[in-house]
Design an enzyme around this catalytic site. Structure first.
Site, PDB file in Angstrom:
ATOM      1  N   SER A  22      40.133  50.268 -26.153  1.00  0.00           N
ATOM      2  CA  SER A  22      40.830  49.249 -25.357  1.00  0.00           C
ATOM      3  C   SER A  22      40.176  49.083 -23.987  1.00  0.00           C
ATOM      4  CB  SER A  22      42.292  49.647 -25.156  1.00  0.00           C
ATOM      5  OG  SER A  22      42.979  49.603 -26.372  1.00  0.00           O
ATOM      6  N   ARG A 122      45.588  37.521 -39.365  1.00  0.00           N
ATOM      7  CA  ARG A 122      46.493  38.100 -38.354  1.00  0.00           C
ATOM      8  C   ARG A 122      47.045  37.031 -37.408  1.00  0.00           C
ATOM      9  NH1 ARG A 122      43.762  43.386 -36.112  1.00  0.00           N
ATOM     10  NH2 ARG A 122      45.806  43.561 -35.137  1.00  0.00           N
ATOM     11  N   SER A 167      53.358  43.681 -26.696  1.00  0.00           N
ATOM     12  CA  SER A 167      51.966  43.634 -27.132  1.00  0.00           C
ATOM     13  C   SER A 167      51.036  43.542 -25.937  1.00  0.00           C
ATOM     14  CB  SER A 167      51.737  42.421 -28.045  1.00  0.00           C
ATOM     15  OG  SER A 167      50.357  42.114 -28.098  1.00  0.00           O
ATOM     16  N   ASP A 316      49.273  52.689 -32.781  1.00  0.00           N
ATOM     17  CA  ASP A 316      48.077  52.874 -33.610  1.00  0.00           C
ATOM     18  C   ASP A 316      48.039  54.242 -34.281  1.00  0.00           C
ATOM     19  OD1 ASP A 316      47.244  50.338 -32.917  1.00  0.00           O
ATOM     20  OD2 ASP A 316      45.904  51.019 -31.330  1.00  0.00           O
ATOM     21  N   ARG A 347      50.276  48.103 -42.260  1.00  0.00           N
ATOM     22  CA  ARG A 347      50.142  49.567 -42.234  1.00  0.00           C
ATOM     23  C   ARG A 347      51.379  50.296 -42.736  1.00  0.00           C
ATOM     24  NH1 ARG A 347      46.578  50.242 -36.700  1.00  0.00           N
ATOM     25  NH2 ARG A 347      44.580  49.879 -37.722  1.00  0.00           N
TER      26      ARG A 347
HETATM   27  C1  S3P Z   1      45.350  46.898 -28.115  1.00  0.00           C
HETATM   28  C2  S3P Z   1      46.687  46.631 -28.245  1.00  0.00           C
HETATM   29  C3  S3P Z   1      47.486  46.971 -29.423  1.00  0.00           C
HETATM   30  C4  S3P Z   1      46.767  47.968 -30.328  1.00  0.00           C
HETATM   31  C5  S3P Z   1      45.314  47.624 -30.527  1.00  0.00           C
HETATM   32  C6  S3P Z   1      44.592  47.581 -29.182  1.00  0.00           C
HETATM   33  C7  S3P Z   1      44.666  46.504 -26.872  1.00  0.00           C
HETATM   34  O1  S3P Z   1      47.731  45.795 -30.168  1.00  0.00           O
HETATM   35  O2  S3P Z   1      47.426  48.057 -31.565  1.00  0.00           O
HETATM   36  O3  S3P Z   1      44.688  48.566 -31.356  1.00  0.00           O
HETATM   37  O4  S3P Z   1      43.533  46.991 -26.611  1.00  0.00           O
HETATM   38  O5  S3P Z   1      45.232  45.712 -26.111  1.00  0.00           O
HETATM   39  P1  S3P Z   1      48.981  44.800 -29.808  1.00  0.00           P
HETATM   40  O6  S3P Z   1      48.789  44.323 -28.447  1.00  0.00           O
HETATM   41  O7  S3P Z   1      48.871  43.689 -30.814  1.00  0.00           O
HETATM   42  O8  S3P Z   1      50.196  45.630 -30.011  1.00  0.00           O
END
Ligand code: S3P
Length: 433
Positions: A22, A122, A167, A316, A347
């Site tokens: 991230s 998605r 999110s 995750d 998942r």
């Molecule tokens: C992420 C946010 C999460 C996570 C993904 C990485 C990010 O997703 O599941 O692996 O780097 O902002 P969501 O924002 O869709 O929950």
């Protein structure tokens, strides 16, 4: 099809894990619009982050790798990105697609975002809807709910937006668009989604303010400063080693230099609640993020219930949490986790189906799953469904199972954890690729 043949056994020793995915995405994208050259040490070179690197380059950003392995991101300033000549391929990376859409909504050029078949399924309506409210012109399949998306860069205005789901990707898309919007942009989040965007943009001088569940971005800045950052190890990658250390008899694992941001380390809190023998030491800060060393050994675990705000801090990690739960005494319940259904795979369905093949007592629920344990897992042929986190969770389950386990389609582990198999072998795992 590529596969991994696993013979059960403990993991022992000291290791690091690859850099945070991230944070690497954000360092590249925010560095791209900074005024000057960002130095990014220990960037993650994985399938997903290389997709972001490619996108940045197609937007005219020069990224050079030094002999010491640092990335030098030659920022073009907030208004210096170039119209891409080609479609921007986000491959399998939801973070790339959603953050880049936010970044491109307010540019004065045209761009198209595409992805691989998994990413094309998605949901993108969660970003196109608020971005359109800000004035963005976006067209795409299913009225902009699915990739590919075509973005006609437009003048934007700030909005106040309450996220329907917690999110970080949606929050980040809106905040990035907010850098180009007139007036105040406010995001209200229902839960503590990872806050790397707020931390990093604020460290670059962007006018981002946080107050509880409110995050605001004021009038657009004229520039943001470049980064000088060392990216910590990815907690989400360390999670597989934590799971191994918690459930494989005879294990003893030290994982060094792991990011332990409170919005990311829900699995650590869950393990502690289950009675795991885990410690976090050498707490320090790197690049505006808390970092520490983790040490874990197996112990008797008890079942817990996970729900509400806990879920987003370990979203995750839930596939590998299910593996841990198979070894905990009692009924483990995961609820409020419907978001799992729109990750790289559904998942909930894929984790339940594959763990059952190994003999786990796990049942699907609309918004999570229920596991009864402890169970002696039995080696079997299982499939990752092309989902990196499931591939790695099944590998840990295989190390705990009697007999031989074969995980089909293991190469996808490199979407987030390049060198996963080598790291496990370095800790003594008996794996045959
Ligand atoms: C992420 C946010 C999460 C996570 C993904 C990485 C990010 O997703 O599941 O692996 O780097 O902002 P969501 O924002 O869709 O929950």
């Amino acid at each position: 099809m590529d596969q991994l043949i696993i013979t059960p056994g403990p993991l022992r020793g000291r290791t690091t894990v690859p850099a945070d995915k991230s944070i690497t995405h954000r360092a590249l994208l925010f560095g791209a619009i900074a005024d000057g050259v960002s130095r990014v040490r220990n960037a993650l070179r994985s399938g997903d982050t290389l997709a972001t690197l490619d996108v940045a380059r197609k937007l005219g950003v020069e990224v050079r790798e030094t002999d010491a392995g640092e990335w030098l991101v030659h920022g073009r300033g907030l208004h210096g990105l170039q119209e891409p000549e080609e479609v921007l391929d986000c491959r399998n990376s939801g973070t790339t697609a959603r953050l880049v859409a936010g970044l491109l909504a307010g540019q004065d050029f045209f761009s198209v975002l595409a992805g691989n078949p998994q990413l094309r399924k998605r949901p993108m309506g969660r970003i196109t809807e608020p971005l359109r409210r800000m004035g963005a012109q976006i067209v795409g399949r299913d009225e902009g709910r699915l990739l590919p998306l075509a973005i006609i860069g437009s003048p934007l205005r700030g909005i106040e937006y309450e996220l329907p789901v917690a999110s970080a990707q949606v929050k980040s898309a809106i905040l990035l668009a907010g850098l180009y919007a007139l007036g105040l942009t406010v995001v209200i989040e229902p839960g503590p989604a990872r806050d790397h965007t707020e931390r990093m943009l604020a460290s670059m001088g962007a006018p981002i303010l946080r107050k509880g569940h409110y995050i605001s971005s004021e009038q657009p800045p004229s520039e943001i400063a470049p980064l000088d950052i060392t990216i910590p190890g990815d907690f989400s990658s360390a999670a597989f080693l934590l799971a191994a250390g918690a459930i494989l008899p005879g294990s003893d694992i030290h994982i060094l230099g792991v990011g332990v941001n409170p919005t990311r380390r829900g699995l650590l809190d869950a393990l502690i609640a289950m009675g795991a023998d885990v410690t976090l030491t050498n707490w320090r800060e790197s690049g505006g993020e808390p970092v520490g060393d983790l040490h874990i050994r197996p112990t008797a675990l008890k079942a817990i219930t996970l729900q509400g705000d806990q879920i987003v801090t370990m979203i995750d990690e839930l596939p590998v949490f299910a593996v841990i739960a198979t070894q905990a005494r009692g009924e483990t319940v995961v609820r409020d986790a419907g978001e799992l259904r729109v990750k790289e795979t559904d998942r909930i369905a894929t984790t339940v189906a594959e763990l059952r093949k190994l003999g786990a007592d796990i049942e699907e629920r609309p918004d999570g799953f229920v596991v009864h344990g402890p169970t002696r897992l039995k080696g079997a042929l299982v499939w990752s469904h092309g989902d990196h986190r499931l591939a790695m969770a099944l590998t840990i389950a295989g190390l705990a199972a009697d007999g031989t386990t074969v995980v089909e389609d293991i190469a996808c582990a490199a979407d987030s954890f390049p060198g996963f198999v080598e790291t496990l072998r370095g800790l003594g795992a008996n794996l045959d690729a």
